[in-house]
Design a protein around this motif. Structure first.
Motif, short mmCIF file in Angstrom:
data_model
loop_
_atom_site.label_atom_id
_atom_site.label_comp_id
_atom_site.label_asym_id
_atom_site.label_seq_id
_atom_site.Cartn_x
_atom_site.Cartn_y
_atom_site.Cartn_z
N VAL A 389 -39.70 26.23 -42.68
CA VAL A 389 -38.98 25.29 -41.83
C VAL A 389 -39.11 23.92 -42.48
CG1 VAL A 389 -38.86 24.21 -39.56
CG2 VAL A 389 -39.41 26.64 -39.75
N HIS A 390 -37.99 23.37 -42.94
CA HIS A 390 -38.00 22.10 -43.66
C HIS A 390 -37.51 20.98 -42.75
CE1 HIS A 390 -38.01 19.45 -47.14
NE2 HIS A 390 -36.84 18.99 -46.76
N ILE A 391 -38.31 19.90 -42.66
CA ILE A 391 -38.00 18.76 -41.80
C ILE A 391 -37.67 17.55 -42.67
CG2 ILE A 391 -38.84 17.29 -39.93
CD1 ILE A 391 -40.78 19.51 -39.20
N ARG A 392 -36.70 16.79 -42.22
CA ARG A 392 -36.29 15.58 -42.94
C ARG A 392 -36.31 14.39 -41.99
NH1 ARG A 392 -30.29 14.27 -45.60
NH2 ARG A 392 -30.85 12.23 -46.46
N MET A 393 -36.57 13.22 -42.55
CA MET A 393 -36.45 11.98 -41.78
C MET A 393 -35.45 11.07 -42.47
SD MET A 393 -39.22 9.06 -40.62
CE MET A 393 -39.52 8.42 -42.27
N VAL A 394 -34.55 10.49 -41.70
CA VAL A 394 -33.63 9.47 -42.18
C VAL A 394 -34.03 8.16 -41.51
CG1 VAL A 394 -31.24 8.68 -42.24
CG2 VAL A 394 -31.76 11.11 -42.53
N ASP A 395 -34.50 7.21 -42.30
CA ASP A 395 -34.99 5.92 -41.80
C ASP A 395 -33.90 4.87 -41.97
OD1 ASP A 395 -36.28 3.61 -41.10
OD2 ASP A 395 -38.05 3.99 -42.32
N GLU A 396 -33.33 4.44 -40.87
CA GLU A 396 -32.27 3.43 -40.89
C GLU A 396 -32.71 2.12 -40.25
OE1 GLU A 396 -28.06 5.54 -40.96
OE2 GLU A 396 -28.97 5.64 -38.98
N THR A 397 -34.00 1.92 -40.11
CA THR A 397 -34.48 0.71 -39.43
C THR A 397 -34.08 -0.55 -40.19
OG1 THR A 397 -36.63 0.98 -40.54
CG2 THR A 397 -36.41 1.86 -38.31
N ALA A 398 -34.04 -0.48 -41.51
CA ALA A 398 -33.65 -1.66 -42.29
C ALA A 398 -32.19 -2.02 -42.08
CB ALA A 398 -33.93 -1.43 -43.77
N ALA A 399 -31.39 -1.04 -41.63
CA ALA A 399 -29.96 -1.29 -41.41
C ALA A 399 -29.63 -1.46 -39.94
CB ALA A 399 -29.15 -0.12 -41.99
N GLY A 400 -30.67 -1.63 -39.12
CA GLY A 400 -30.44 -1.83 -37.70
C GLY A 400 -30.42 -0.56 -36.88
N GLY A 401 -30.70 0.58 -37.50
CA GLY A 401 -30.73 1.85 -36.78
C GLY A 401 -32.14 2.28 -36.46
N GLY A 402 -32.33 3.56 -36.30
CA GLY A 402 -33.64 4.10 -35.96
C GLY A 402 -34.12 5.07 -37.01
N ARG A 403 -35.21 5.79 -36.68
CA ARG A 403 -35.74 6.85 -37.53
C ARG A 403 -35.35 8.19 -36.91
NH1 ARG A 403 -40.18 3.18 -37.52
NH2 ARG A 403 -40.46 2.20 -39.56
N HIS A 404 -34.66 9.00 -37.67
CA HIS A 404 -34.18 10.29 -37.19
C HIS A 404 -34.98 11.39 -37.89
CE1 HIS A 404 -30.70 8.00 -35.69
NE2 HIS A 404 -30.64 7.45 -36.89
N ARG A 405 -35.71 12.17 -37.13
CA ARG A 405 -36.48 13.29 -37.67
C ARG A 405 -35.86 14.59 -37.15
NH1 ARG A 405 -40.33 9.20 -36.44
NH2 ARG A 405 -41.79 8.75 -38.15
#
Length: 479
Positions: A389-405
């Motif tokens: 089971v592979h998990i990814r995080m997309v960190d958009e805090t620098a662009a005004g978004g959130g962290r998506h796991r």
């Protein structure tokens, strides 16, 4: 009786106002408190044959501390012709209490429920990651690097299980802290003391909770639940901080409360024996050596996860949960998974799911016996693992978004590969056009009959868009 002699009073760097006490005051009072506690602790041990329980020690410490601070306030009033307020006294009591029994000047940061990581580059360069917010610099945690190291040594001595130290012989320190934090310290091999504190934000979490967080879909929930009930060995992969431990905790909630299992960790983080759902957990934690090496080249007193696994197999464990696979535990863990009843869990750092078998082979070759080969490592992985089971995080805090796991891939390991190649596998869930998260690929797992017997409705494996309620809401397109 006169109060302790303290350094000059200065502005306290917290609360936004000038106070009567300084951090020097806190250091001095903590030393006095420690001196007064020592004979009490020794007397208790001589009488009861054991260390004083933490709750009793803290109650005694607070009682002594109230008296110490009251005497300090009297001395201060006589010397300066102004009396500290009750708020000043209580804030000082709490600061000294935190320094002795908790995490000192780190404590206010770690009490913040939004904190995810704290990174310390020397006493006065401190950075914090907060949930769904950009990284920012925060207030110092000590007045000097020497003071910071002294406090870290105090934490090491206070660590309850195993022998932990920070010294010339041991410039690296790893600790599990109260509140679900993991601390890594480096000194001497870095220009200044470097400390990273990572938070396990939740301990008791379910697959339903992960659905609410957007980490798994309803289809993934149904699949993973059936996999746990069917006793499948699952390896959780991803990079640092993506939520591998959180996924492991959620999967562990699917285990029958009466099953007997063991947890293996370098520093305790799972605490499955304390959450309350599972009744028979044997928690095992590796132990550092004392810095000296024996004739075999190993540190005296060191016990690794690899050392713990063989004797644990004689403790009637149905499942094994290895918090993080990163070195010599890889071979005994794969062997135990191959010969066990199934349903074991582990995590491993890897950037892409397709690289997992190369990573396993690398660890086996580095830490296995002299006869270990890549082909043998692949064979062991094929025999041991059922699912990745592979998990990814997309960190958009620098662009005004959130962290998506989120879960991005689920692979089913189906056996040995051809001509000694890496194990064969089916990709059961994967991203699709317009959706970065895992959706059913249409490939049915070879173990489908077992999963159906465990309650899986196969219709979930053909669900439109993987049963995600809506596309992942991101600021930018996720590739």
């Amino acid at each position: 009786m006169p109060g302790p002699q303290l350094g000059p009073v200065a502005a306290r760097p917290a609360g936004g106002r000038v106070a009567f006490w300084s951090w020097g005051t806190v250091r001095e009072l903590r030393r006095v408190l420690a001196d007064r506690l020592a004979p009490e602790f020794q007397a208790y041990k001589e009488l009861h044959g054991t260390e004083m329980p933490d709750a009793d020690a803290q109650q005694l410490g607070r009682s002594l501390l109230n008296d110490l601070v009251a005497r300090w306030a009297q001395d201060y009033a006589r010397a300066h012709q102004v009396s500290p307020t009750g708020e000043d006294e209580q804030s000082l009591v709490q600061a000294v209490f935190d320094a002795q029994f908790r995490l000192g000047r780190l404590q206010p940061y770690l009490d913040d429920p939004e904190l995810e990581n704290l990174m310390i580059h020397g006493c006065d360069e401190v950075w914090a990651d907060y949930a769904n917010a950009p990284r920012r610099r925060v207030e110092p945690v000590a007045d000097s690097d020497a003071e910071l190291v002294e406090f870290l040594q105090h934490l090491a001595r206070r660590h309850g299980q195993g022998e932990r130290s920070l010294s010339n012989a041991n410039p690296l320190l790893a600790l599990a802290l109260d509140g679900g934090y993991r601390m890594q310290v480096m000194t001497q091999v870095t220009p200044r003391p470097y400390v990273t504190i990572r938070r396990q934000r939740v301990r008791d979490i379910t697959l339903e909770d992960l659905v609410a967080k957007g980490t798994v879909s309803h289809a993934l929930l149904a699949f993973l639940r059936a996999a746990m009930l069917a006793g499948k060995n699952i390896m959780i992969t991803g990079t640092q901080g993506v939520g591998k431990t959180t996924m492991m905790l959620a999967l562990a909630r699917e285990i029958d409360p009466n099953e007997r299992l063991g947890t293996f960790e370098t520093e305790s983080e799972l605490y499955l024996h304390k959450i309350g759902h599972l009744q028979q957990v044997v928690p095992m934690e590796a132990r550092e050596g004392n810095g000296e090496r024996g004739p075999d080249g190993r540190e005296i007193g060191q016990i690794t996860i690899a050392d713990l696994i063989p004797p644990a197999l004689r403790m009637n464990l149905r499942r094994m949960i290895v918090g993080e696979v990163r070195s010599s535990e890889i071979v005994p863990m794969l062997q135990a998974m191959s010969g066990g009843e199934g349903g074991s869990l582990c995590t491993i750092h890897v950037r892409k799911p397709d690289a997992i078998f190369a990573r396993i082979a690398q660890l086996c070759l580095e830490h296995g016996s002299a006869g270990m080969t890549q082909e043998l490592a692949y064979l062991m992985a094929a025999n041991a693992l059922d699912l990745v089971v592979h998990i990814r995080m997309v960190d958009e805090t620098a662009a005004g978004g959130g962290r998506h796991r989120f879960v991005q891939h689920v692979l089913e390991v189906t056996g040995a590969g051809e001509r000694g190649g890496h194990p064969a596998y089916n990709r059961i869930f994967a991203p699709a056009a317009g959706e970065a998260r895992a959706v059913p690929t249409g490939v049915l797992p070879s173990c489908l009959p077992e999963l159906e017997a465990a309650g899986l409705d196969a219709a979930w494996l053909t669900a439109a868009a993987g049963a995600w309620p809506a596309p992942l809401a991101t600021v930018r397109t996720v590739v």
